[in-house]
Design an enzyme around this catalytic site. Structure first.
Site, short mmCIF file in Angstrom:
data_model
loop_
_atom_site.label_atom_id
_atom_site.label_comp_id
_atom_site.label_asym_id
_atom_site.label_seq_id
_atom_site.Cartn_x
_atom_site.Cartn_y
_atom_site.Cartn_z
N SER A 146 0.86 -1.18 0.00
CA SER A 146 0.00 0.00 0.00
C SER A 146 0.90 1.23 0.00
O SER A 146 1.72 1.37 -0.91
CB SER A 146 -0.95 -0.07 1.21
OG SER A 146 -1.93 0.91 1.14
N ASP B 72 -4.77 -4.39 5.71
CA ASP B 72 -5.16 -5.31 4.64
C ASP B 72 -4.03 -6.33 4.41
O ASP B 72 -2.85 -5.98 4.47
CB ASP B 72 -5.43 -4.51 3.35
CG ASP B 72 -6.10 -5.37 2.27
OD1 ASP B 72 -6.64 -6.44 2.61
OD2 ASP B 72 -6.07 -4.95 1.10
N HIS C 167 -2.48 -0.87 -3.47
CA HIS C 167 -3.59 0.07 -3.24
C HIS C 167 -3.36 1.41 -3.89
O HIS C 167 -4.30 2.11 -4.23
CB HIS C 167 -3.77 0.32 -1.74
CG HIS C 167 -4.24 -0.87 -0.99
ND1 HIS C 167 -4.00 -1.04 0.34
CD2 HIS C 167 -4.96 -1.95 -1.37
CE1 HIS C 167 -4.54 -2.17 0.76
NE2 HIS C 167 -5.12 -2.75 -0.27
#
Lengths: 276, 200
Positions: B18, B138, B45
């Site tokens: 991310s 996540d 992401h």
């Protein structure tokens, strides 16, 4: 790949079988990975410890189909999702639709209605709305009821205004709704020519002759065979020269039924039914 | 020649990152040079809508081609495939890739958890999962799913990660078979992909 079916896969197949036997609902053509996650969430939501427990409840007759479907097809959508697509519809498709005296549009998989209302705004601004009728269909009756209401959370309004402008909107998004407390209520004139109806793409047939079929991000949930069957249904619904618009990551390349279509804008996933 | 680990030789690598992920991917792909070709599936992401631009950028550093993952195709060995922005990327039990626009998972779509959990079910022990820099949680559940099914879990060492939150969350929930700094990550994955010959 793993060599033998996992218990999770077996539970999912038992669920699919129970839905067919007890509710007459055919899920066999759904892609398994996303269905697995959805059924797990459905089981959890309804207080079952596992998919197996949910299957038992279905076999006992303790479940209702609309409630199961509402839990299975959780709608996630927004107005003018992927604004450039709406821009392309405005530029490449609406001018051709204008050449027909009456315009019929089928939006398959309308969920809670955000997209069909976006389309209605597009047609209004192109001066085509009054001679258009739009069939907005979905398998999920709870979602359809919400779509019919046309009431959405006010917190979405800002993002949707931006998307509306990015889609080439010629006015202001606020022209199309009334704000009331935490909600916005879309102008009821937008739904005058929209017919919301229950329709299952897997089992229900063609019901209209359309100049445009819009079906975005529905086919991704189906396996190749079902994708092909549904594409065939769209082909049979369209007039010659009619348009098909799919989700912007969906591909026609595997489906034999796709041979009937030519790309108008491949990146925007806008296709046209060949005239001969 | 007998091979160690050939029974459970990795069939695929899944990677998640991310905040800071673009740089991390550049470094890892530049040092990833396995002889055996396996597919590499990536959720990043921070990828913008211009995924083709991102793929081109990463490809300048990578020995293998980089492109967007496509639904209904089997993951291609020797190719790095990125989840399209706005869609979850899933591995079907049949081995094909699929996409979904279901709600966000761990506040993200694409979600690393979704890719890792479905890949874990499809590949079982023949999977390598990699969690790198990021500012959310996540991927932690997904990595746990990979380990639970006998796959190999690699986590970027939090102390040297650009943002430690995500690797730390993965370590806390799932643990790891290997921790590595970004600089060692490519070589480590390469070693794990290529089965080593036994020297008597």
């Amino acid at each position: 790949m793993i060599d033998a079916p996992l218990p999770e896969h077996q539970a999912l197949e038992a669920f699919i079988e129970a839905m067919q036997t007890h509710h007459g609902m055919d899920l066999s053509g759904y892609a398994r990975a996303s269905l697995q996650r959805r059924v797990e969430q459905l089981a959890l939501r309804d207080g079952h410890a596992s998919i197996e427990a949910l299957v038992k409840a279905i076999r006992r007759g303790g479940t209702s189909l609309p409630a199961l479907v509402a839990g299975l097809s959780v709608p996630v959508t927004e107005m003018f999702r992927n604004p450039p697509i709406f821009q392309r519809l405005r530029e490449a498709v609406l001018p051709v639709l204008a050449s027909w005296p009456h315009i019929t549009i089928w939006q398959a998989g309308c969920a809670t209605g955000e997209e069909v209302y976006s389309l209605a705004i597009l047609l209004k601004e192109a001066g085509l709305y009054e001679r258009s009728q739009i069939f907005a269909t979905d398998i999920n009756e709870a979602a359809l009821a919400k779509a019919q209401e046309g009431i959405f959370p006010a917190r979405e309004a800002r993002a949707w205004s931006l998307a509306y402008r990015q889609a080439g909107g010629s006015g202001s998004f606020s022209d199309y709704y009334h704000a009331a407390y935490e909600h916005i209520r879309l102008d009821s004139r937008l739904k005058a020519n929209i017919h919301f109806a229950h329709h299952n793409l897997v089992t229900d047939g063609v019901f209209c002759e359309a100049q445009l079929v819009l079906c975005r991000n529905v086919l991704i949930y189906f396996n190749r065979e079902l994708q092909n069957a549904v594409l065939g249904r769209f082909r049979d619904s369209l007039v010659r020269g009619g348009f098909l618009c799919l989700g912007n990551r969906e591909s026609l390349s595997f489906a034999p039924a796709a041979k009937a279509f030519v790309a108008v804008d491949a990146e925007a996933r806008i296709y046209r039914l060949q005239t001969s | 020649m007998s091979l160690v680990g050939a029974v459970n030789a990795a069939e695929a690598v899944v990677m998640g990152c991310s905040a800071g992920g673009l740089h991390a991917l550049k470094v890892v792909l530049a040092t990833l040079r396995p002889a055996r070709k396996v597919p590499i599936l990536v959720v990043c992401h921070t990828a913008s809508d211009d995924l083709q631009g991102l793929a081109r950028l990463l490809e300048t550093c990578s020995a293998w081609p980089v492109r967007e993952a496509r639904e209904r195709e089997r993951p291609e060995p020797g190719v790095v495939q990125l989840a399209p922005s706005g869609y979850h990327l899933l591995v079907e039990p049949s081995g094909e890739l699929s996409l979904s626009v279901d709600g966000r998972v761990s506040f993200a779509r694409p979600s690393i958890d979704v890719l890792f959990e479905t890949a874990a079910m499809a590949y079982g022990p023949r999977l390598i999962g990699v969690i790198m820099t990021g500012a959310n949680h996540d991927g932690a559940r997904g990595l746990a799913a990979i380990r639970q099914r006998g796959g190999i879990a690699i986590v970027e060492t939090p102390a040297t990660a650009e943002v430690a939150t995500m690797p730390q969350a993965a370590l806390t929930l799932a643990g790891a078979d290997h921790q590595a700094s970004l600089e060692r990550m490519g070589a480590l994955i390469t070693q794990l992909i290529d089965p080593r010959p036994i020297h008597p």
